[in-house]
Motif scaffolding. Structure first.
Motif, PDB file in Angstrom:
ATOM      1  N   GLN A  27       0.831  -1.208   0.000  1.00 23.10           N
ATOM      2  CA  GLN A  27       0.000   0.000   0.000  1.00 23.10           C
ATOM      3  C   GLN A  27       0.863   1.255   0.000  1.00 23.10           C
ATOM      4  O   GLN A  27       0.591   2.216  -0.727  1.00 23.10           O
ATOM      5  CB  GLN A  27      -0.934   0.012   1.214  1.00 23.10           C
ATOM      6  CG  GLN A  27      -1.873   1.210   1.246  1.00 23.10           C
ATOM      7  CD  GLN A  27      -2.844   1.222   0.075  1.00 23.10           C
ATOM      8  OE1 GLN A  27      -3.541   0.243  -0.145  1.00 23.10           O
ATOM      9  NE2 GLN A  27      -2.870   2.314  -0.666  1.00 23.10           N
ATOM     10  N   GLU A  28       1.907   1.275   0.806  1.00 23.99           N
ATOM     11  CA  GLU A  28       2.805   2.441   0.845  1.00 23.99           C
ATOM     12  C   GLU A  28       3.515   2.635  -0.492  1.00 23.99           C
ATOM     13  O   GLU A  28       3.681   3.767  -0.959  1.00 23.99           O
ATOM     14  CB  GLU A  28       3.809   2.302   1.981  1.00 23.99           C
ATOM     15  CG  GLU A  28       3.170   2.412   3.352  1.00 23.99           C
ATOM     16  CD  GLU A  28       4.092   1.981   4.475  1.00 23.99           C
ATOM     17  OE1 GLU A  28       3.877   2.488   5.598  1.00 23.99           O
ATOM     18  OE2 GLU A  28       5.005   1.151   4.262  1.00 23.99           O
ATOM     19  N   LEU A  29       3.930   1.538  -1.115  1.00 26.38           N
ATOM     20  CA  LEU A  29       4.559   1.636  -2.436  1.00 26.38           C
ATOM     21  C   LEU A  29       3.571   2.170  -3.471  1.00 26.38           C
ATOM     22  O   LEU A  29       3.916   3.018  -4.298  1.00 26.38           O
ATOM     23  CB  LEU A  29       5.090   0.266  -2.883  1.00 26.38           C
ATOM     24  CG  LEU A  29       6.229  -0.342  -2.066  1.00 26.38           C
ATOM     25  CD1 LEU A  29       6.550  -1.740  -2.586  1.00 26.38           C
ATOM     26  CD2 LEU A  29       7.453   0.548  -2.096  1.00 26.38           C
ATOM     27  N   ALA A  30       2.329   1.690  -3.404  1.00 27.03           N
ATOM     28  CA  ALA A  30       1.303   2.145  -4.339  1.00 27.03           C
ATOM     29  C   ALA A  30       0.984   3.625  -4.119  1.00 27.03           C
ATOM     30  O   ALA A  30       0.854   4.386  -5.086  1.00 27.03           O
ATOM     31  CB  ALA A  30       0.036   1.302  -4.187  1.00 27.03           C
ATOM     32  N   ASP A  31       0.876   4.056  -2.864  1.00 24.68           N
ATOM     33  CA  ASP A  31       0.612   5.469  -2.562  1.00 24.68           C
ATOM     34  C   ASP A  31       1.702   6.357  -3.155  1.00 24.68           C
ATOM     35  O   ASP A  31       1.421   7.392  -3.761  1.00 24.68           O
ATOM     36  CB  ASP A  31       0.524   5.693  -1.050  1.00 24.68           C
ATOM     37  CG  ASP A  31      -0.722   5.098  -0.430  1.00 24.68           C
ATOM     38  OD1 ASP A  31      -1.676   4.775  -1.165  1.00 24.68           O
ATOM     39  OD2 ASP A  31      -0.734   4.952   0.821  1.00 24.68           O
ATOM     40  N   GLU A  32       2.950   5.947  -2.972  1.00 18.17           N
ATOM     41  CA  GLU A  32       4.076   6.716  -3.509  1.00 18.17           C
ATOM     42  C   GLU A  32       4.037   6.756  -5.036  1.00 18.17           C
ATOM     43  O   GLU A  32       4.228   7.822  -5.642  1.00 18.17           O
ATOM     44  CB  GLU A  32       5.394   6.098  -3.030  1.00 18.17           C
ATOM     45  CG  GLU A  32       6.620   6.815  -3.542  1.00 18.17           C
ATOM     46  CD  GLU A  32       7.915   6.151  -3.106  1.00 18.17           C
ATOM     47  OE1 GLU A  32       8.958   6.523  -3.662  1.00 18.17           O
ATOM     48  OE2 GLU A  32       7.892   5.272  -2.229  1.00 18.17           O
ATOM     49  N   ALA A  33       3.767   5.620  -5.649  1.00 17.74           N
ATOM     50  CA  ALA A  33       3.743   5.549  -7.110  1.00 17.74           C
ATOM     51  C   ALA A  33       2.632   6.412  -7.705  1.00 17.74           C
ATOM     52  O   ALA A  33       2.848   7.150  -8.672  1.00 17.74           O
ATOM     53  CB  ALA A  33       3.579   4.099  -7.557  1.00 17.74           C
TER      54      ALA A  33
END
Length: 77
Positions: A27-33
């Motif tokens: 989720q954190e990776l997706a938010d950043e992307a």
């Protein structure tokens, strides 16, 4: 809000490994992307970003030069 996104197995494995390496969740990776994608296309991410963008000098209205405007004929001449 909950939405589903599908990844092929290879991509998902690489995302899981990146998450482990960075000690982040998917989720954190997706938010950043997605934040990077929105920023790339000039879409404000949140209210703070929208206010900053609206206050930047590049968005300030410009005054038109009066020198290029035709003069109006004066009455009585």
């Amino acid at each position: 809000m909950r939405k589903l996104i599908a990844f092929d197995d290879d991509t998902f494995d690489k995302l899981k490994q990146l998450g482990r390496d960075r000690m982040a969740t998917i989720q954190e990776l997706a938010d950043e992307a997605f934040a990077d994608l929105l920023r790339k296309h000039g879409v404000p991410i949140d209210l703070k970003d929208a206010l900053r963008k609206s206050a930047s000098p590049s968005n300030a209205p410009t005054k038109k030069s009066t020198a290029s405007m035709p003069s109006k004929p004066r009455a009585g001449r």
